[in-house]
Design a protein around this motif. Structure first.
Motif: not given
Length: 219
Positions: A7-9, A113-120, A122-128
Motif C-alpha cells: 500500500v505504501y509503494d 522503483r515503486y513499480t518494481y517494489n509493488m510487483l516484488a 507480490t512475487g513478480i519479477y519482470y526481467l526488463p
C-alpha cells in the motif's frame, strides 16, 4: 507487513506518476514556458511524497525492509534538504529550470522503483523492469546529484543577500552561523555520499541481475 508495504509503494507510485504525467503534459502543452512554474504546479504533491519517504527509514530500522540503512538515509535526506531547505525557502530559486530537471529525474527514478517494489511484494519479477530499475538508477543518480549541487549553487547568492537561516547569537556567546558556508560544506558531503550510494547501487544490481539470480527468478 507485506500488505502495508504494498500500500505504501502504491501511494508513492500514484503520487510520483501524477507528478511525472503532469510535467510531461504541461511541457507538451506550453513548451518552455511550463518549466519556470514547475514548482508552483506540482510542488505541494512533491513535498508530500518526499515527507512520506521518511517512513522508509523507519521501515529499515523496524526490520520490515531489508535495504541498507546508510545509502537510503543519504538519498532521502539529500532530497529533503534540497527540496525544503534550499528550494522551498527561496522563492527566486523555485522558478529556475534546474528545479524542473531535478523533479523530472527524481520522479522518473521513483515511478520505476515503486513499480518494481509493488510487483516484488507480490512475487513478480519482470526481467526488463528489474534490469531497468537497477541500471537506470546508476546512470541517472549522478545526474540528480549534479542537479542538486547546481540548485544549491544557484541559491547561494539569495541566502547571502537575505540571510536566511544565518544565525548570530548575542553577547556573551559571540557566535554566528553563516548558512551559505553550511551549504558549501554540504556540497562536499553530497559528493562523498554519492560515492557510497553508487557503490551500493552496483552491489544491488549485481545481487539482483547476477546470472544465478536471473535463472532463479525465471524458474
Amino acid at each position: 507487513m507485506n500488505t502495508y508495504l504494498f500500500v505504501y509503494d502504491l501511494m508513492q507510485f500514484c503520487g510520483h506518476s501524477w507528478i511525472f504525467t503532469n510535467m510531461i503534459i504541461r511541457f507538451m502543452s506550453f513548451g518552455k514556458d511550463s518549466l519556470a512554474d514547475t514548482f508552483y504546479s506540482i510542488g505541494l504533491v512533491m513535498r508530500l511524497c518526499q515527507l512520506l519517504s521518511l517512513l522508509e527509514i523507519l521501515h529499515i530500522l523496524a526490520g520490515i525492509d531489508k535495504s541498507r540503512l546508510l545509502p537510503r538515509f543519504l538519498q532521502i535526506t539529500e532530497r529533503i534538504i534540497v527540496l525544503f531547505v534550499v528550494i522551498n525557502s527561496q522563492e527566486e530559486v523555485q522558478g529556475k529550470y534546474v528545479v524542473c530537471v531535478l523533479f523530472f529525474l527524481w520522479n522518473l527514478l521513483d515511478v520505476i522503483r515503486y513499480t518494481y517494489n509493488m510487483l516484488a511484494r507480490t512475487g513478480i519479477y519482470y526481467l526488463p523492469l528489474t534490469w531497468l530499475h537497477f541500471t537506470l538508477c546508476i546512470l541517472l543518480y549522478p545526474l540528480s546529484v549534479l542537479a542538486k549541487a547546481f540548485a544549491i549553487c544557484v541559491s547561494l547568492p539569495y541566502f547571502e543577500s537575505f540571510g536566511t537561516y544565518s544565525i548570530r547569537l548575542p553577547f556573551p556567546f559571540a557566535f554566528s552561523i553563516y548558512f551559505p558556508y553550511v551549504l558549501k560544506v554540504y556540497l562536499l558531503v553530497l559528493f562523498i555520499g554519492m560515492y557510497f550510494i553508487i557503490q551500493n547501487l552496483f552491489s544491488e544490481r549485481k545481487a539482483h541481475l547476477g546470472t544465478g539470480n536471473i535463472k532463479k527468478k525465471r524458474s
